[in-house]
Design a protein around this motif. Structure first.
Motif, PDB file in Angstrom:
ATOM      1  N   UNK A   5       4.534   9.042 -15.259  1.00 23.47           N
ATOM      2  CA  UNK A   5       3.713  10.216 -16.115  1.00 23.47           C
ATOM      3  C   UNK A   5       2.329   9.841 -15.834  1.00 23.47           C
ATOM      4  N   UNK A   6       2.025   8.624 -16.736  1.00 23.22           N
ATOM      5  CA  UNK A   6       0.547   8.189 -16.481  1.00 23.22           C
ATOM      6  C   UNK A   6       0.035   8.334 -15.346  1.00 23.22           C
ATOM      7  N   UNK A   7       0.815   7.836 -14.082  1.00 26.29           N
ATOM      8  CA  UNK A   7       0.083   7.740 -12.872  1.00 26.29           C
ATOM      9  C   UNK A   7      -0.275   9.100 -12.604  1.00 26.29           C
ATOM     10  N   UNK A   8       0.736  10.217 -12.742  1.00 26.99           N
ATOM     11  CA  UNK A   8       0.513  11.477 -12.486  1.00 26.99           C
ATOM     12  C   UNK A   8      -0.831  11.937 -13.249  1.00 26.99           C
ATOM     13  N   UNK A   9      -0.831  11.849 -14.467  1.00 24.63           N
ATOM     14  CA  UNK A   9      -1.975  12.151 -15.142  1.00 24.63           C
ATOM     15  C   UNK A   9      -3.181  11.673 -14.868  1.00 24.63           C
ATOM     16  N   UNK A  10      -3.082  10.348 -14.390  1.00 21.23           N
ATOM     17  CA  UNK A  10      -4.297   9.555 -14.152  1.00 21.23           C
ATOM     18  C   UNK A  10      -5.105  10.378 -12.733  1.00 21.23           C
ATOM     19  N   UNK A  11      -4.239  10.685 -11.878  1.00 22.32           N
ATOM     20  CA  UNK A  11      -4.824  11.389 -10.543  1.00 22.32           C
ATOM     21  C   UNK A  11      -5.361  12.689 -10.891  1.00 22.32           C
ATOM     22  N   UNK A  52     -11.200  15.060 -12.579  1.00 18.73           N
ATOM     23  CA  UNK A  52     -12.308  15.683 -13.459  1.00 18.73           C
ATOM     24  C   UNK A  52     -13.391  14.599 -13.351  1.00 18.73           C
ATOM     25  N   UNK A  53     -13.161  13.057 -13.396  1.00 20.26           N
ATOM     26  CA  UNK A  53     -14.119  12.037 -13.450  1.00 20.26           C
ATOM     27  C   UNK A  53     -14.815  12.305 -12.190  1.00 20.26           C
ATOM     28  N   UNK A 102      -9.699   8.733 -21.739  1.00 21.68           N
ATOM     29  CA  UNK A 102     -10.295   7.380 -21.258  1.00 21.68           C
ATOM     30  C   UNK A 102      -9.216   6.285 -21.301  1.00 21.68           C
ATOM     31  N   UNK A 103      -8.286   6.414 -22.471  1.00 20.33           N
ATOM     32  CA  UNK A 103      -7.279   5.166 -22.584  1.00 20.33           C
ATOM     33  C   UNK A 103      -6.295   5.354 -21.547  1.00 20.33           C
ATOM     34  N   UNK A 104      -5.955   6.417 -21.209  1.00 18.53           N
ATOM     35  CA  UNK A 104      -5.028   6.802 -20.081  1.00 18.53           C
ATOM     36  C   UNK A 104      -5.462   6.308 -19.002  1.00 18.53           C
ATOM     37  N   UNK A 105      -6.773   6.450 -18.516  1.00 16.64           N
ATOM     38  CA  UNK A 105      -7.078   5.887 -17.224  1.00 16.64           C
ATOM     39  C   UNK A 105      -6.998   4.384 -16.996  1.00 16.64           C
ATOM     40  N   UNK A 106      -7.381   3.909 -18.377  1.00 18.36           N
ATOM     41  CA  UNK A 106      -7.209   2.438 -18.480  1.00 18.36           C
ATOM     42  C   UNK A 106      -6.018   2.012 -18.169  1.00 18.36           C
ATOM     43  N   UNK A 107      -4.920   2.671 -18.797  1.00 19.57           N
ATOM     44  CA  UNK A 107      -3.586   2.354 -18.970  1.00 19.57           C
ATOM     45  C   UNK A 107      -3.251   2.317 -17.244  1.00 19.57           C
ATOM     46  N   UNK A 108      -3.353   3.507 -16.756  1.00 19.75           N
ATOM     47  CA  UNK A 108      -2.879   3.701 -15.486  1.00 19.75           C
ATOM     48  C   UNK A 108      -3.405   2.825 -14.578  1.00 19.75           C
ATOM     49  N   UNK A 109      -4.713   2.227 -14.868  1.00 22.01           N
ATOM     50  CA  UNK A 109      -5.506   1.017 -13.975  1.00 22.01           C
ATOM     51  C   UNK A 109      -4.356  -0.202 -14.030  1.00 22.01           C
ATOM     52  N   UNK A 110      -4.149  -0.400 -15.492  1.00 24.75           N
ATOM     53  CA  UNK A 110      -3.244  -1.770 -15.677  1.00 24.75           C
ATOM     54  C   UNK A 110      -1.898  -1.205 -15.028  1.00 24.75           C
ATOM     55  N   UNK A 114       0.956  -1.205   0.132  1.00 29.55           N
ATOM     56  CA  UNK A 114       0.088   0.010   0.009  1.00 29.55           C
ATOM     57  C   UNK A 114       0.839   1.158   0.067  1.00 29.55           C
ATOM     58  N   UNK A 115       1.762   1.422  -0.740  1.00 33.90           N
ATOM     59  CA  UNK A 115       2.969   2.441  -0.707  1.00 33.90           C
ATOM     60  C   UNK A 115       2.044   3.502  -2.091  1.00 33.90           C
ATOM     61  N   UNK A 116       1.848   4.556  -1.512  1.00 30.81           N
ATOM     62  CA  UNK A 116       1.224   5.769  -2.428  1.00 30.81           C
ATOM     63  C   UNK A 116       2.448   6.099  -3.562  1.00 30.81           C
ATOM     64  N   UNK A 117       2.064   6.062  -4.834  1.00 29.72           N
ATOM     65  CA  UNK A 117       2.989   6.442  -6.057  1.00 29.72           C
ATOM     66  C   UNK A 117       3.203   7.735  -6.133  1.00 29.72           C
ATOM     67  N   UNK A 118       2.299   8.492  -5.611  1.00 30.41           N
ATOM     68  CA  UNK A 118       2.344   9.851  -6.002  1.00 30.41           C
ATOM     69  C   UNK A 118       3.065  10.686  -4.721  1.00 30.41           C
TER      70      UNK A 118
END
Lengths: 463, 587
Positions: B464-470, B475-476, B489-497, B429-433
């Protein structure tokens, strides 16, 4: 025995005595009032010229004319086989009208720390019959698992249900119960006592009662007396003991009261800086010792002031105990019993007590998946409040529904409903089956093929 | 626990006051940090304050029943540990008493007034000399070795003796106290040496670390690496997985020696370590992990003064193995309990408190401790390192409290545990941000050379992807995910992956518990591969919903649990490729 009449100061629960012979730290003290009444206390600080005594009862009636006797030993608890079925005061005196305890041994109530090297790893699964505990926060023998609750929530019923239903699979042996009440009301105490009597649990229980109107300082020794008794039953009489301590919040208040009377530098929110060490001295008295048959499992109950889990009492407790069961006001308002919120709840020893050898091979993964799905659904509730259900994707809507189903089918159960672990796990699978299989990323394919209701059904049809 | 000769012995004084673990004595001529024996039972204590003719002592054992007027003896020595063969596989309390010996001497519960030496003085070890008569030796020189477990224990000239020329040196089987080497100066050396715990062992030079400590934990090695010889802190509220993370590091980090300090923590957890470690295998050597481990267990209900000492005992042992030229990692769980022990003693001394009742010297003590970490050139000219990883238990999970804040000012790596993540069973449970590593630049070259030149690029891309997701999640939260532009929408999915496949790791799965850098690289590359395909298809007109719902992508998480994952990974990559191609051709 020498009696001193050299009291120089009385402040709150503390009595200061001057010019004594050398007195031992922690020694037991009798204070004799003018009418012959005896009050008990303990040495907190000793030096050539001044001894500080903490009195376990009210200091009413103590004056400069009172006599002080130092008993030359630390506080001991008389223990014996006949203690089962007895009701004692918070100070250890019988209050059920029965005879005094015939001591087989007198044990120091502070208790020594179990050498970590002598401990055996707790790994025997205890089935409490409550899904949210067995399925997702599994309890094992020798664990200390507190219930974090709030004022007005049904933590007492949960504790009673656990005490009543707990068993180890494949064993007929019932748990002995040591029940220590600290500062609870007479009504609450009666509730416990009636239930113990109704179910016959009293025969294998030892009850210590320090009620709300009993001296607060006595609460300092009540849990120690209870645990000393528990250690005797477990490690000398080979019994499996469940210890219920309620309410630890009142215990901590008493600790703060004494700290204030001693004019100590307070720590957070006025509680003494050594509260962690002090609480550890209580909670760590649980476990199993290599080569001994018995065990001590602890259920401390505490009410979080203002439902605040970061308050020093739950906070320090959580750092010592092996997890926590959190009772939620929100679920209680929804009319769900037992209102256990699994998200902040945790059992640290769960992984030792589950799996193929203990419960079932899919246990861990099912639990993880239930957690993850419920957490996601629960998050979405916040979103729905803002954007409405229609703005959700289809996937999100499924998780939102899952959260409701989880609360109503998995969490909710009857006060007398005793679910087996297999019922609990299968119930979990039935809930997971409402989600598409590819969303079950926490579970490997083999287990899905074996336990998922859909594939089981197919296997049945083919077979 | 033994003590180091320093001053004349045997001065006797008298106890004047007892208040818990702090006692006052008079009539002894003591120096700070001298070890004293308190009372008729000779409880061990240490001088922590001198005031007029009064000497204030912290006692390492329970003081119940001790009275004013009992004797106090000053040993004139400071608190020291015994260093030599026999340390490995041991489990000690905070003042280096072996817990197994204590069980033999006093049963299942810890009683007081029992002393036990840190090393077994009877056991014989096979000593092989590495210097010969006439050789010049100086402090720190390796004069011989002992096969202790699968680890070779090098015998050093203690740093605090004069060097000289070897007059005679023996071969064969000796106890740790027997003389194995004599110098022309008359100095006699045994395999055991003693060192005061509060004094750092000397080195020739401290260097900047350049090699990562590989832990097999993806979020640590991949995103926030610690260097060998570096320092890291893991703060987190209870239940966020500090102990599990510490234990994972103790199990899988590629240090040669591991020192694990259970400082004021749970008894059952230490038992878990004790039962588990002998059964676990070192992924490199295949030998039980216990053979490279020294455990120090001073649980929360053991005496608080010994808890204060446990951290020093541990780091001194770690430095000793470093001086042999080993890479040592030290885990301290938890430094908050250590700080609380300081606070407790300080308040009994009625010292003026600093923030939240902690003593004003808290920051100084913490920085002194972490500064004992480092990559060094030892006195014998080898390289050795001590990496220190300290758990912090902030009250209420509030990182603004003094222990966390003072620790963060010193350490270079911050692994922020997050209760929200652990509640949804995202482990570790390490926060990546919030987490960071200041070693990224110095380790850059190593990753380039040892993993792949692409790795550093992949890492930055993932961050970068994780930062963008945050940002997008905010907005979501307001407008729902359908309102986002297609690419996002793809970025969100890729961050989830990235989160679910790469960052989440199951410590209890036999395969996933340890993931080497090669596999980490392959996994990240596979996710990036999908991302490239996805964005490509999206620009070509395929809808995000279609891209996200391709079937083969759902098999990707399973890679974690497969030992020989490469064939399966290739299969998945191929089918992702063809599924996307089909979508593109129909778009």
């Amino acid at each position: 025995m020498k009696e001193y009449r050299t009291i120089s100061k009385i402040a709150g629960p503390l009595v200061f005595v001057e010019k004594t012979e050398p007195v031992g730290y922690g020694e037991l003290v009798n204070i004799v009032l003018f009418d012959g009444t005896i009050k008990r206390g303990q040495v907190l600080d000793t030096s050539d010229d001044l001894v500080v005594v903490q009195v376990f009862e009210t200091t009413a009636g103590i004056g400069k004319d009172s006599g002080i006797r130092f008993l030359g030993e630390t506080i001991k608890m008389p223990v014996g086989k006949e203690m089962l079925g007895r009701i004692l005061s918070g100070g250890g005196k019988p209050i059920d009208g029965g005879p005094e305890i015939m001591p087989e041994k007198r044990l120091d109530i502070t208790g020594a720390a179990i050498n970590p090297y002598a401990r055996a790893s707790p790994e025997e699964f205890i089935q409490t019959g409550i899904s949210t505990i067995d399925g997702t926060n599994t309890l094992v023998r020798g664990q200390k698992l507190p219930i974090f609750s709030g004022a007005g929530l049904p933590h007492n019923n949960i504790a009673l249900q656990i005490a009543r239903q707990s068993k180890v699979l494949g064993s007929q042996e019932a748990f002995a119960v040591v029940f220590a009440a600290m500062g609870i009301t007479k009504e609450e105490a009666n509730h416990f006592m009636h239930d113990f009597e109704r179910t016959g649990a009293l025969e294998r229980a030892v009850v210590f009662l320090n009620l709300a109107d009993d001296p607060a300082v006595e609460r300092i020794i009540t849990p120690r007396l209870a645990l000393t008794t528990a250690e005797y039953l477990a490690f000398e009489l080979d019994m499996h003991v469940l210890v219920i301590l309620t309410d630890m919040t009142n215990y901590c208040e008493a600790l703060r009261q004494i700290g204030a009377a001693r004019e100590e530098v307070p720590g957070r929110r006025g509680y003494p800086g050594y509260m962690y060490t002090d609480l550890a001295g209580i909670y760590e008295r649980a476990g199993i010792i290599k080569g001994k048959k018995g065990s001590i499992t602890q259920f401390p109950i505490l009410t979080m002031p203002g439902d605040d889990i970061t308050h020093p009492i739950p906070d320090l407790t959580g750092y010592i105990t092996e997890g926590q069961i959190v009772v939620s006001r929100e679920l209680h308002r929804k009319g769900i019993y037992p209102p256990i919120n699994v998200l902040p709840s945790l059992s640290r020893l769960m992984n030792l007590g589950i799996g193929k050898e203990h419960t079932r091979e899919d246990h861990k993964k099912v639990s993880d998946q239930l957690y993850a799905a419920y957490a996601e659904g629960n998050d979405l509730r916040g979103l729905v409040a803002i954007v409405g259900k229609d703005a959700l994707s289809e996937r999100d809507r499924m998780f939102l529904e899952f959260a409701d189903l989880f609360e109503n089918r998995f969490v909710r159960q009857g006060y007398n409903e005793d679910r087996s672990i297999f019922e609990t796990l299968d119930g979990g699978w039935n809930l997971l089956a409402t989600l598409p299989v590819e969303q079950l990323v926490r579970i490997d394919r083999d287990l899905i093929n074996k336990y998922h209701p859909k594939f089981r059904q197919e296997a049945k049809e083919q077979g | 626990m033994e003590v180091k000769e320093k001053k004349e012995k045997g001065q006797e004084g008298v106890l004047r006051r007892i208040a818990g673990p702090v006692v006052t004595a008079v009539n002894i001529d003591a120096h700070m940090y001298d070890v004293v024996k308190v009372g008729h039972e000779e409880l061990m204590g240490e001088v922590i304050k001198i005031q007029g003719d009064e000497t204030i002592i912290q006692v390492y054992e329970d003081t119940s029943g001790i009275r004013p007027g009992e004797p106090v003896t000053n040993t004139g020595l400071s608190l020291a540990v015994e260093l030599g063969p026999g340390l490995l596989t041991s489990i000690y309390d905070g003042i280096q008493r072996p817990l197994s010996v204590l069980v033999d001497k006093m049963g299942d519960f810890i009683q007081r007034g029992v002393s036990a030496p840190g090393l077994d003085h009877q056991k014989k070890w096979e000593f092989r000399p590495l210097v010969k008569e006439g050789d010049k030796v100086s402090p720190g020189t390796i004069i011989g070795e002992v096969q202790e477990t699968n680890i070779v224990h090098r015998i050093l000239v203690p740093p605090n003796v004069q060097g000289g020329t070897v007059k005679s040196i023996k071969t064969g089987s000796f106890t740790v106290e027997e003389i194995v080497c004599t110098l022309d100066t008359g100095t006699q050396l045994a395999m055991m040496q003693k060192w005061p715990v509060r004094v750092p062992r000397p080195v020739t030079e401290k260097m900047n670390p350049t090699i990562p400590l590989i832990t097999g934990q993806r979020i640590l090695d991949g995103l926030f690496p610690i260097a060998k010889g570096g320092t890291a802190a893991i703060p987190g509220p209870f239940g966020s997985g500090k102990t599990v993370t510490q234990q994972q590091l103790a199990k899988w980090s590629d240090a040669e020696i591991v020192v694990y300090i259970g400082c004021g923590e749970r008894g059952n957890e230490m038992t878990e370590v004790l039962t588990e470690f002998p059964e676990l295998e070192d992924p490199k050597t295949g030998k039980p992990l216990m053979e490279r481990t020294v455990l120090i267990a001073n649980t929360s209900n053991m005496p608080v003064a010994a808890r204060e000492a446990s951290v020093y005992t541990g780091i001194t042992i770690a430095e000793y193995f470093r001086d042999m030229g080993y890479d040592v990692s030290l885990m301290a769980d938890s430094t908050s309990r250590w700080a609380e022990a300081m606070r407790e003693i300080s308040s009994r001394l009625e010292e003026m408190p600093g923030e939240e009742g902690y003593p004003a010297y808290l920051a100084a003590r913490l920085s002194e401790f972490y500064e004992r970490a480092g990559l060094v050139r030892t006195l014998s000219g080898n390289n050795g390192s001590v990496s220190v990883i300290g758990a912090v238990s902030p009250p209420g999970g509030d990182f603004s409290e003094p222990v966390t804040q003072n620790t963060l000012r010193i350490v270079k790596v911050f692994w922020a545990l997050d209760a929200k993540l652990s509640q949804r069973r995202h482990f570790p449970a390490i926060n990546w941000l919030n987490s960071y590593s200041l070693y990224l630049d110095t380790l850059h070259d190593w990753y380039d050379k040892e993993v792949s030149p692409e790795w550093n690029v992949l890492r930055s891309w993932a961050m970068e992807v994780l930062q963008k997701e945050a940002e997008l999640q905010e907005i979501v939260q307001l407008v729902g995910s359908d309102a986002l532009p297609e690419a996002e929408q793809l970025t969100i999915e890729i961050a989830r992956m990235i989160r679910e496949i790469f960052l989440q790791q199951n410590a209890y799965d036999a395969v996933d518990t340890f993931c080497d850098m090669a596999k980490q690289y392959d996994m990240m590359k596979a996710i990036k591969g999908f991302a490239d395909l996805a964005y490509g298809a999206q620009t070509a007109g395929v809808s995000p919903a279609q891209i996200i719902s391709i079937k083969s992508k759902n098999d990707l998480p399973q890679i974690k649990f497969i030992k020989d994952y490469r064939p399966e990974l290739e299969r998945i990559q191929k089918s992702m490729d063809s599924e996307i191609n089909i979508l593109r051709s129909s778009a």
